[in-house]
Design a protein around this motif. Structure first.
Motif, PDB file in Angstrom:
ATOM      1  N   PHE A 122      53.309  20.717 -16.377  1.00  0.00           N
ATOM      2  CA  PHE A 122      51.868  20.464 -16.315  1.00  0.00           C
ATOM      3  C   PHE A 122      51.652  19.195 -15.491  1.00  0.00           C
ATOM      4  CE2 PHE A 122      47.736  19.142 -17.651  1.00  0.00           C
ATOM      5  CZ  PHE A 122      47.075  20.252 -18.135  1.00  0.00           C
ATOM      6  N   VAL A 123      51.088  19.366 -14.295  1.00  0.00           N
ATOM      7  CA  VAL A 123      50.939  18.220 -13.383  1.00  0.00           C
ATOM      8  C   VAL A 123      49.462  17.853 -13.240  1.00  0.00           C
ATOM      9  CG1 VAL A 123      51.356  17.359 -11.043  1.00  0.00           C
ATOM     10  CG2 VAL A 123      53.022  18.879 -12.121  1.00  0.00           C
ATOM     11  N   ALA A 124      49.175  16.588 -13.537  1.00  0.00           N
ATOM     12  CA  ALA A 124      47.795  16.099 -13.423  1.00  0.00           C
ATOM     13  C   ALA A 124      47.709  15.094 -12.286  1.00  0.00           C
ATOM     14  CB  ALA A 124      47.379  15.424 -14.726  1.00  0.00           C
ATOM     15  N   TYR A 150      49.665  25.039  -7.261  1.00  0.00           N
ATOM     16  CA  TYR A 150      48.365  24.730  -7.883  1.00  0.00           C
ATOM     17  C   TYR A 150      48.486  23.419  -8.655  1.00  0.00           C
ATOM     18  CZ  TYR A 150      50.748  26.769 -11.932  1.00  0.00           C
ATOM     19  OH  TYR A 150      51.660  27.047 -12.922  1.00  0.00           O
ATOM     20  N   ILE A 151      47.326  22.887  -9.010  1.00  0.00           N
ATOM     21  CA  ILE A 151      47.282  21.637  -9.795  1.00  0.00           C
ATOM     22  C   ILE A 151      46.842  22.009 -11.204  1.00  0.00           C
ATOM     23  CG2 ILE A 151      45.992  19.468 -10.053  1.00  0.00           C
ATOM     24  CD1 ILE A 151      45.821  19.462  -6.911  1.00  0.00           C
ATOM     25  N   ASP A 152      47.591  21.554 -12.200  1.00  0.00           N
ATOM     26  CA  ASP A 152      47.238  21.923 -13.581  1.00  0.00           C
ATOM     27  C   ASP A 152      45.973  21.227 -14.056  1.00  0.00           C
ATOM     28  OD1 ASP A 152      49.622  23.594 -14.674  1.00  0.00           O
ATOM     29  OD2 ASP A 152      50.488  21.993 -13.450  1.00  0.00           O
ATOM     30  N   LYS A 180      43.616  24.301 -12.383  1.00  0.00           N
ATOM     31  CA  LYS A 180      43.476  25.047 -13.647  1.00  0.00           C
ATOM     32  C   LYS A 180      42.500  24.381 -14.621  1.00  0.00           C
ATOM     33  CE  LYS A 180      46.606  28.003 -12.335  1.00  0.00           C
ATOM     34  NZ  LYS A 180      46.153  29.276 -11.779  1.00  0.00           N
ATOM     35  N   SER A 181      42.494  23.045 -14.671  1.00  0.00           N
ATOM     36  CA  SER A 181      41.633  22.334 -15.635  1.00  0.00           C
ATOM     37  C   SER A 181      41.078  21.073 -14.989  1.00  0.00           C
ATOM     38  CB  SER A 181      42.435  21.920 -16.876  1.00  0.00           C
ATOM     39  OG  SER A 181      42.994  23.027 -17.519  1.00  0.00           O
ATOM     40  N   PRO A 203      34.867  19.120 -19.077  1.00  0.00           N
ATOM     41  CA  PRO A 203      36.194  18.515 -18.913  1.00  0.00           C
ATOM     42  C   PRO A 203      37.067  18.859 -20.129  1.00  0.00           C
ATOM     43  CG  PRO A 203      34.449  16.843 -18.837  1.00  0.00           C
ATOM     44  CD  PRO A 203      33.800  18.125 -19.196  1.00  0.00           C
ATOM     45  N   VAL A 204      38.367  19.017 -19.886  1.00  0.00           N
ATOM     46  CA  VAL A 204      39.265  19.280 -21.022  1.00  0.00           C
ATOM     47  C   VAL A 204      39.779  17.969 -21.594  1.00  0.00           C
ATOM     48  CG1 VAL A 204      40.044  21.534 -20.180  1.00  0.00           C
ATOM     49  CG2 VAL A 204      41.356  19.480 -19.557  1.00  0.00           C
ATOM     50  N   LEU A 205      39.682  16.889 -20.795  1.00  0.00           N
ATOM     51  CA  LEU A 205      40.374  15.651 -21.181  1.00  0.00           C
ATOM     52  C   LEU A 205      39.675  14.446 -20.554  1.00  0.00           C
ATOM     53  CD1 LEU A 205      44.225  15.290 -20.878  1.00  0.00           C
ATOM     54  CD2 LEU A 205      42.796  13.739 -19.597  1.00  0.00           C
ATOM     55  N   VAL A 206      39.659  13.345 -21.290  1.00  0.00           N
ATOM     56  CA  VAL A 206      39.216  12.064 -20.729  1.00  0.00           C
ATOM     57  C   VAL A 206      40.350  11.059 -20.910  1.00  0.00           C
ATOM     58  CG1 VAL A 206      37.570  10.159 -20.870  1.00  0.00           C
ATOM     59  CG2 VAL A 206      36.768  12.501 -21.177  1.00  0.00           C
ATOM     60  N   GLN A 207      40.737  10.395 -19.824  1.00  0.00           N
ATOM     61  CA  GLN A 207      41.854   9.442 -19.854  1.00  0.00           C
ATOM     62  C   GLN A 207      41.312   8.014 -19.756  1.00  0.00           C
ATOM     63  OE1 GLN A 207      44.918   8.240 -16.551  1.00  0.00           O
ATOM     64  NE2 GLN A 207      45.569  10.220 -17.313  1.00  0.00           N
TER      65      GLN A 207
END
Ligand code: NAD
Length: 318
Positions: A122-124, A150-152, A180-181, A203-207
């Motif tokens: 899984f690459v972000a 692709y970019i995860d 993907k996300s 968004p699936v995630l906040v960093q």
């Protein structure tokens, strides 16, 4: 089928569970699946795979990955390769880190060597605000530099002019399957609440910055209540700050209780709070240590003691 048979043989030989299931349930993160979904052909790495969490779009993501800020050239490639050998299945990079090419190279090498398949990792990456004016070129550049089909997960690195334009361009790439996300970084309560109505794909995630001295509990709660996963950057306090944090008396005592390092206690504390972590390191011992946090559990009292260490002390400006 072949993989399953190999895994069963390995389990019989070593006495290990094929599922690598952590022994305890973590109540506050009941959505974290305590099973490993990504079986792969590198039997050794199965020992240390992180559990996965189901994102709000149904995609599974490991709860722990390697951060790559300040890693470059062969050190970057080698660190990521070492991480993959040690069970890491998530990598965090960004345009701004200037190392997407190295990240792609390490992933392709691990695939070529049979450690993983593309779908196992899984690459972000992230777009930087100076790219928001021309987001399609920026996305194409990231795809080209990474060169892993692709970019995860792609994040906006910071709020900024045209961030909604950039996010909408990323949405088009989700439609075409090249990303993907989607997610955000350095968006706090007001920024998130202002931003969400402008976009179509949640968004699936906040960093954001999160460590024991900067816990942001209200922000974490707000984001999690939106069914968005929180990921912490600078989990060990960040470069230049980790000496103080890793020598904190309270954390040292808790670490002693479990025969673990302070770094492991902090990463475990995040995990039990449902916060995803991406500690950075090029040191193979640290890389291995940082993923070895799924075989112990902090007590409620220990979690409380760590909560009390909060000083609202930010270690970077954003
Ligand atoms: P970190 O808190 O992960 O600390 C890294 C430092 O701790 C390094 O010096 C490393 O050598 C040391 N370290 C790592 N493991 C250790 C261990 N087990 N024992 C002792 N020391 C250890 O800081 P970071 O790497 O800067 O942050 C993590 C990741 O978060 C970055 O690599 C990057 O991917 C991401 N990040 C994102 C943002 C953002 O704005 N979105 C900002 C900063 C970092």
């Amino acid at each position: 089928m072949e993989k399953v048979i190999l895994a069963i043989i390995f389990a019989l030989l070593t006495g290990c569970s094929v599922n690598n299931t952590p022994s305890e349930e973590v109540q506050s993160i009941n959505e974290i699946k305590n099973e490993v979904v990504n079986m792969n052909s590198d039997l050794e790495s199965n020992l240390n795979l992180a559990p996965t969490i189901k994102l709000n779009n149904g995609i599974e993501m490991p709860v722990l990955g390697i951060g790559t800020y300040s890693l470059h050239d062969d050190i970057c490639v080698d660190s990521i390769y070492t991480a993959i050998q040690n069970g890491y299945r998530k990598i965090d990079t960004a345009y701004m880190y200037g190392n997407e090419e190295e990240v792609g190279k390490a992933v392709r090498k691990a695939i070529a060597d049979g450690l993983i398949k593309r779908e196992d990792i899984f690459v972000a990456t992230k777009l930087y605000p100076n790219q928001y004016d021309n987001p399609k070129d920026a996305i194409e550049e990231a795809l080209k530099k990474l060169d892993i089909e692709y970019i995860d997960l792609m994040l906006l690195h910071h709020p900024g002019d045209n961030d909604d334009k950039a996010y909408k361009a990323m949405e088009e790439y989700v439609a075409s399957g090249k990303i993907k996300s989607l997610g955000l970084s350095n968006y706090y309560i007001k920024e998130i609440d202002d931003f969400l109505p402008k976009i179509s794909i949640k968004p699936v995630l906040v960093q954001n910055e999160i460590h024991p001295y900067y816990q942001e509990s209200d922000v974490v709660k707000h984001i999690q209540e939106l069914d968005i996963v929180v990921e912490g950057w600078y989990p060990l306090g960040g470069r230049g700050h980790q000496t103080e944090l890793l020598n904190d008396e309270t954390l040292l005592k808790i670490a002693q209780n479990h025969n673990k390092s302070v770094a492991q206690v902090i990463l475990r504390w995040d995990y039990q709070n449902g916060v995803i972590v991406i500690p950075g390191s090029s040191n193979p011992e640290h890389i291995k240590e940082n993923i070895s946090i799924f075989d112990f559990e902090l007590t409620e009292d220990e979690m409380k003691q760590i909560e009390e260490l909060n000083r609202d002390e930010k270690h970077d400006w954003y």
